[in-house]
Structures are given as structure tokens and as C-alpha cells.
Design an enzyme around this catalytic site. Structure first.
Site, PDB file in Angstrom:
ATOM      1  N   TRP A 136      -5.154 -26.247  25.047  1.00  0.00           N
ATOM      2  CA  TRP A 136      -5.998 -27.368  25.460  1.00  0.00           C
ATOM      3  C   TRP A 136      -6.781 -26.892  26.667  1.00  0.00           C
ATOM      4  CZ3 TRP A 136      -7.130 -30.652  22.130  1.00  0.00           C
ATOM      5  CH2 TRP A 136      -7.745 -31.859  22.457  1.00  0.00           C
ATOM      6  N   ASN A 173       0.821 -21.902  30.018  1.00  0.00           N
ATOM      7  CA  ASN A 173       0.692 -23.356  30.030  1.00  0.00           C
ATOM      8  C   ASN A 173       0.600 -23.795  31.481  1.00  0.00           C
ATOM      9  OD1 ASN A 173       0.879 -26.168  29.486  1.00  0.00           O
ATOM     10  ND2 ASN A 173       3.089 -26.083  29.804  1.00  0.00           N
ATOM     11  N   GLY A 174      -0.302 -24.723  31.773  1.00  0.00           N
ATOM     12  CA  GLY A 174      -0.432 -25.220  33.132  1.00  0.00           C
ATOM     13  C   GLY A 174      -1.716 -24.761  33.771  1.00  0.00           C
ATOM     14  N   HIS A 195     -14.890 -63.372  35.941  1.00  0.00           N
ATOM     15  CA  HIS A 195     -15.424 -62.629  37.076  1.00  0.00           C
ATOM     16  C   HIS A 195     -16.126 -61.349  36.637  1.00  0.00           C
ATOM     17  CE1 HIS A 195     -13.389 -65.252  39.972  1.00  0.00           C
ATOM     18  NE2 HIS A 195     -12.383 -65.259  39.094  1.00  0.00           N
TER      19      HIS A 195
END
Length: 657
Positions: free
Chosen positions: A124, A150-151, A553
């Protein structure tokens, strides 16, 4: 937000690694790659897109290897010494599996064995856009060292400049490639020593696995804050972001400690701590069933996990209710609970919504002031905390970077920290004073479903414990609520069965709408927020969610005859107010769809369609009311032909800020 895996053993590793990545794809699916030790060098296969693209690339590689073995020659094939015809050029025979075009100039090559050591990742992107060049385990300039990560490496830009000055040439923008070059530049003949040296220069939160062409049959892996688990088999070892990646092969696992380094070969494994001292490891055996990560006859993981929610709630509550909500293992004493003057719940996304539900219960049943904060905001607010404050960090994975950081801020300010997570041994459990575990099982679908209801159930059980200890719940009221909790799992199953056909038909009618508004009050507000999030995540339809009293609102300006408004009208204490809000919605021509409690006749006069859930305590209905909204999001997304298990731009575990 990647899934990484490594294998070293005596078996061909390509299929093992690919299958492992399939079990980790929920962690990232914009690109993927594998790298192998083969023929004295490192070879890689990579692809942009999900793992089906990598599978196709791997199949092409396999065909090429097979062609080399079977004598697919150009300009004259020459039989090699092993009796195979090499796929050679200019009269030479090629080694099977050779990736550099085989032999040339009349030389004769031998057939290479299938690789038995390799690493892989499903990525990713956090650094560098998604390209073919970025979509692979990263290597140094000479291709001698390869890593998967990872990370995030926070100082990667500084290191990149330093390594460039030392002669490194980069082919991507990723921080992972920086780590590969760093190991290569610190290498002096010992891969473990190179990893140790590199680790001292890296800052951030990450886990990585490294291998070198100079060390056949060796993997070295380490972690800092992000998870890395060793699978210990017979004549083989695994490294992965999560246990499901190798659960098919072994259930003997060791979760690496902070800064711990694993040195793995086929027949042996050794471990050292961050200071280089040997660590004695006793593996644990997990009792998970490998079948839990399969779809079990459902068309998607998300639908399967929606149907598993009753079991997730029941399993989460079972041990505690059997002990009269004693919660013996949370690690926080009754005396500590009595001294608490304030509770702060921190989380992200779905976990934040669970915290909102928990706040109402803690204030109503335990009579403690409660704040709920987004972890990403809390950690930067210089929050005012005291020793008698309790911080509850809610994170389904136990890895969420912002939540972990918020928990550490709280501990540094002297507060007691409780981790609420679905993963035993995760970083959150290591950082906390106490642990509250859900028992939802593995959740593969990126959009959280069963972990949300399990989190809310756990917070309710915890609140009963606090209310009893502090005397804010009478024995009779405590028993009444505990009895209602015990029934929740079965009621969730009943809701799924009863509302699914109705919601599926409703989704067919609403799938073409381009904007939704969700409204709720008190116990209905967390449900509305979570329902809207599910619709956004899997259908990509712009959706807003508000406390119904806030509609006037601003949000009311968005309404038209084309706007579906989903109202959660289960909290009878404010039902008259909710009906008034619904009337205002209808006056603007919007279409109203409601979730309400059985027996609530008034709501049918105000809504185009009502989905009913069973009567129970008004707060416990939160767990029941979210089910129709999960199913609505699911079936709208399916009507729009979308991949609900892998929504665009999302991953299951957010290990970066």
C-alpha cells in the site's frame, strides 16, 4: 500498511509466498512482488494492482522456465549436461529459470533448482506513486540485497541523500529502497551485522525482512513498533506481518519483541535483542483454524464477517459473563478503577465510533466523566491528564500508529492506559497497563464490521465491571444488564437473518443515489456515524452523518427530493425529538429510511420504509442497529459492481500517520 512474508526451507517457495500474500492482501493491494534467491543472485517478479496481477506475472515466469527446460531454442538449441534442451541463443543452451537470457557464445549451462528462499509483499503506497518500478521487494544498486518493509522510515530523505553521496543509485521513491541500500552499504560479509548497523540509523515504525545473494538460505528480519511474527515449522521457517500468512503450514509462532532480530535458516532459528544479546525463544501454539481465513461459501469476506457478528459478540462476552463480568485478565485492579476520576477513549475511524458508544454507557452506568477523541488529534493536543485518568486506546489491529502514539502520550503524563484490541500480543497490548481483548477472530474485509460490534460489546462489559466496583449499579440492575448482554449474540444473528432480504431490496432502489445523509441522537449517533462510514468506504458515495439536532445548523441545506436520509431512531429517550427532526427532513422533500425498535409505531408514519430490530436496553441496541446499515452499504456497493473487500485507497491496518 503493507503485508510482508518471508520463507526459508527445503520446498519450492513461489507458491508458498503467493498464498501467504493472499492471506495478507487486506493490508494493501495496489501492487505486489516476490523476490527469490536463485542461481547466486536475486530475481524478482512484480506487478501493479492486486494479487491476481502478480499471479499472472508469476505464471508467465513459470512458463518461461518450463520453455527453457523443454528446449525452446533460437538459432540452434544445444542439449545440456542434464539431458534438457536449453532455451539458448547462438548455439548455446540456457539454464532453466535463468533470468538473464540463458547462456551465450556456445557455453553450456545447467538446470537450476526451484528457489527455496524468498520474500514477498503486498503493498500500500506511502512513498512514491504506484508504478511497476515501485511494486517489488526493493534491492540495492547491484541487486545483491533485497528487503520487504511494512511501515514507514521517517528519516528516509536524509538517508537517501547520504547514500547517494556514497554512490547509491535509486530507481524508486520508496523508503523501502533506502533500507536495501543502507544494508548494502553497511555490509562487511555478515548480513546480521549489516541489519544491526542499519537498524541503528533508521527512525520510524516499521518491520522488514532482508536477504542477500551472498548468503543462500538465510533471512534476517526485525521490527520497530510494527508487527513481525516468526512461524516455526519442520525444516522451514516463516516471517510475516500476521499469523494467517503461514497458518496453513505451522501453528508454532513467536512474536518478535521490539527491536528483536530473527536469523532464520531452513533447519535453525536464532534471535538477538536490540543490543545483540542472544534471546531464548519458546514458541507458542495458536489454536486458530486455517478455515477462518476462507470465505466459507459467502461471496465476499465482508458478507461472511457480517454473518459472523453474533458469534463475535457472544465469544467476546462469554468468558466475562461466566464470571459475573469479573474481567480478571485486564490488568487493572478494582482499587485503580475506584480511583478513576476521568476516562478518555481514543481511536480512529470505526474504533472512534465504538468509543462514542462506550462513552454513553460509562457515563450512564458508571457515572464517570468521559471524553472521546480522535487519536490523531489527541496526541498533538498536549492533553491535560492526571494519574487518576484512564485512557482507553481502541484499535482492532493493535498496530494503528496514531492510537499507539496517543497511548504513549497518556502514559508519559502518568495516566493509566487500557488497550482494547482484537489481536493478542500486538503492540497496543505491550504499550498498555491493562488489556481488554475482543474475540472477533480474524477480520479480512477492510471495512470493519464484526470487530466494531465486538469492541462495543467489550466496552459495555467493562462498564458493568466499573459500575459494580464503584457502586453506581445496584446488584439488580447489574444482573439485568448482564443478562441482556448474554442474549446479544443470538439477537445479532436474528437481526442479520430477518433484515437482510429487506435491506437487499432497499439497496436496489437506492444504489443510484449520489448523496446520503445519516442522522441519529444519543445512542443512535454512533450507529449513524458508523453506517455512513461503511457506505463511504465500500460504495464511494458521498455521505454525511450528523447528530440529528445539528441538522438545522447547516446540513439541511443539502437536502432535496433526491436525497435519501437514513435515521437511527432506536433511542426511545429522545424518540420524540427524533420524530421532529424527521418531520423537518420530510418537509424539504427528502426520502426517509429508518431503523427503529420493534413496537415503535410512530416511526412508520414518518418514514418511507422502516427496518425493525428487537427490543432490549436502549444502549445495547447500538450493536443491533448497526447491522442493517452494514448490510445496506454492502448491497449498494454490490449493486454498483464494486469490490467491497478491497475498497480503493484503503487498507485494513494503518501503521503510518
Amino acid at each position: 500498511m503493507c503485508g510482508i512474508i518471508g520463507y526459508v526451507g527445503h520446498r519450492p517457495c513461489e507458491e508458498i509466498l503467493l498464498r501467504g500474500l493472499q492471506r495478507l492482501e487486506y493490508r494493501g493491494y495496489d501492487s505486489a512482488g516476490l523476490a527469490f534467491q536463485e542461481g547466486g543472485r536475486i530475481e524478482s517478479v512484480r506487478a501493479v494492482g492486486n494479487l491476481s496481477s502478480l499471479g499472472e506475472a508469476l505464471a508467465t515466469r513459470t512458463l518461461e522456465r518450463g520453455s527453457a527446460r523443454n528446449g525452446v531454442a533460437h538459432n540452434g538449441a544445444v542439449q545440456n549436461g542434464n539431458g534438457h534442451n536449453g532455451g539458448a541463443h547462438n548455439g548455446a543452451s540456457a539454464a532453466a529459470g535463468a533470468r538473464n537470457g540463458g547462456a551465450h557464445n556456445g557455453s553450456i549451462a545447467t538446470v537450476l533448482a526451484e528457489p527455496t528462499t524468498g520474500i514477498g509483499h503486498t503493498r500500500w503506497a506511502t512513498h512514491g506513486r504506484v508504478t511497476w518500478e515501485n511494486a517489488h521487494p526493493h534491492t540495492d544498486t547491484e541487486g545483491r540485497f533485497s528487503i520487504v518493509l511494512n511501515g514507514i522510515v521517517e528519516n528516509h530523505l536524509i538517508l537517501r541523500d547520504e547514500l547517494t553521496a556514497e554512490g547509491a543509485e535509486f530507481s524508486s521513491e520508496t523508503d523501502a529502497e533506502v533500507v536495501a541500500h543502507l544494508i548494502a552499504h553497511r555490509y562487511q560479509g555478515d548480513l546480521l551485522a549489516a541489519v544491526q548497523a542499519a537498524l541503528k540509523e533508521l527512525s520510524g515504525h516499521f518491520a522488514f525482512v532482508a536477504m542477500s545473494a551472498d548468503h543462500p538460505g538465510l533471512l534476517v528480519g526485525t521490527r520497530r513498533e510494527c508487527p513481525l511474527v516468526v512461524g516455526m515449522g519442520e525444516g522451514e521457517h516463516f516471517l510475516a506481518s500476521a499469523i494467517p500468512a503461514f497458518l496453513h503450514h505451522t501453528r508454532r509462532v513467536h512474536v518478535l519483541g521490539e527491536g528483536e532480530i530473527a536469523v532464520l535458516e531452513a533447519d535453525q532459528a536464532s534471535f538477538v535483542d536490540s543490543c545483540g544479546r542472544r534471546v531464548t525463544v519458546v514458541p507458542t501454539t495458536v489454536d486458530w483454524d486455517d478455515d477462518v481465513v476462507e470465505k466459507g461459501g459467502f461471496e465476499t469476506f465482508m458478507l461472511k464477517e457480517i454473518h459472523e457478528q453474533g458469534t463475535a459478540v457472544a465469544d467476546t462476552l462469554a468468558a466475562w459473563l461466566d464470571q459475573d463480568v469479573a474481567l480478571p485478565d485486564i490488568g487493572i485492579t478494582d482499587d485503580q478503577l475506584r480511583r478513576i476520576r476521568r476516562v478518555v477513549i481514543v481511536g480512529c475511524g470505526t474504533s472512534y465510533h465504538a468509543g462514542l458508544a462506550g462513552r454513553i454507557a460509562l457515563e450512564r452506568w458508571a457515572r464517570i466523566p468521559v471524553e472521546v477523541d480522535l487519536a490523531s488529534e489527541f496526541r498533538h493536543r498536549a492533553p491535560l491528564l492526571e494519574e487518576d485518568s484512564l485512557i482507553i486506546g481502541v484499535t482492532q489491529s493493535g498496530e494503528t500508529a496514531d492510537t499507539l502514539a496517543a497511548m504513549r502520550v497518556a502514559r508519559a503524563r502518568g495516566a493509566t492506559v487500557l488497550a482494547l484490541t482484537n489481536v493478542p500480543g500486538s503492540q497496543a497490548t505491550r504499550d498498555a497497563d491493562g488489556v481488554l481483548l475482543t474475540r472477533a477472530g480474524i477480520e479480512i474485509g477492510v471495512a470493519a464490521t464484526k470487530t466494531f460490534v465486538a469492541q462495543v460489546a467489550a466496552l459495555y462489559a467493562f462498564t458493568l465491571r466499573v459500575g459494580r466496583v464503584r457502586g453506581t449499579l445496584s446488584p439488580a440492575r447489574h444482573r439485568e444488564l448482564a443478562d441482556e448482554l448474554a442474549l446479544l449474540g443470538g439477537r445479532v444473528d436474528a437481526v442479520v437473518a430477518s433484515v437482510e432480504p429487506v435491506v437487499q431490496l432497499l439497496a436496489e432502489r437506492l444504489a443510484g443515489c449520489e448523496f446520503f445523509l445519516y442522522l441519529g441522537r444519543l445512542a443512535g449517533l454512533p450507529v449513524a456515524l458508523e453506517g455512513a462510514l461503511k457506505l463511504k468506504e465500500v460504495s464511494y458515495i458521498p455521505t454525511d452523518a450528523y447528530a440529528a439536532g445539528e441538522m438545522k445548523h447547516g446540513p439541511i441545506a443539502l437536502l432535496s427530493e433526491r436525497t435519501p436520509v437514513v435515521c437511527v431512531a432506536t433511542d426511545v429517550t429522545v424518540l420524540d425529538k427524533m420524530l421532529s427532526n424527521i418531520s423537518e427532513v420530510r418537509a424539504r422533500g427528502a426520502r426517509v429510511f429508518a431503523v427503529a425498535s420493534e413496537g415503535s409505531k410512530e416511526i412508520a408514519e414518518h418514514a418511507e420504509q422502516v427496518v425493525y430490530i428487537p427490543q432490549t436496553d436502549v444502549l445495547l441496541q447500538t450493536i443491533l442497529a448497526v447491522v442493517p446499515l452494514q448490510l445496506l452499504a454492502y448491497y449498494i456497493a454490490r449493486e454498483r459492481a464494486l469490490n467491497v473487500d478491497q475498497p480503493r485507497n484503503l487498507a485494513k491496518t494503518v501503521t503510518v500517520e
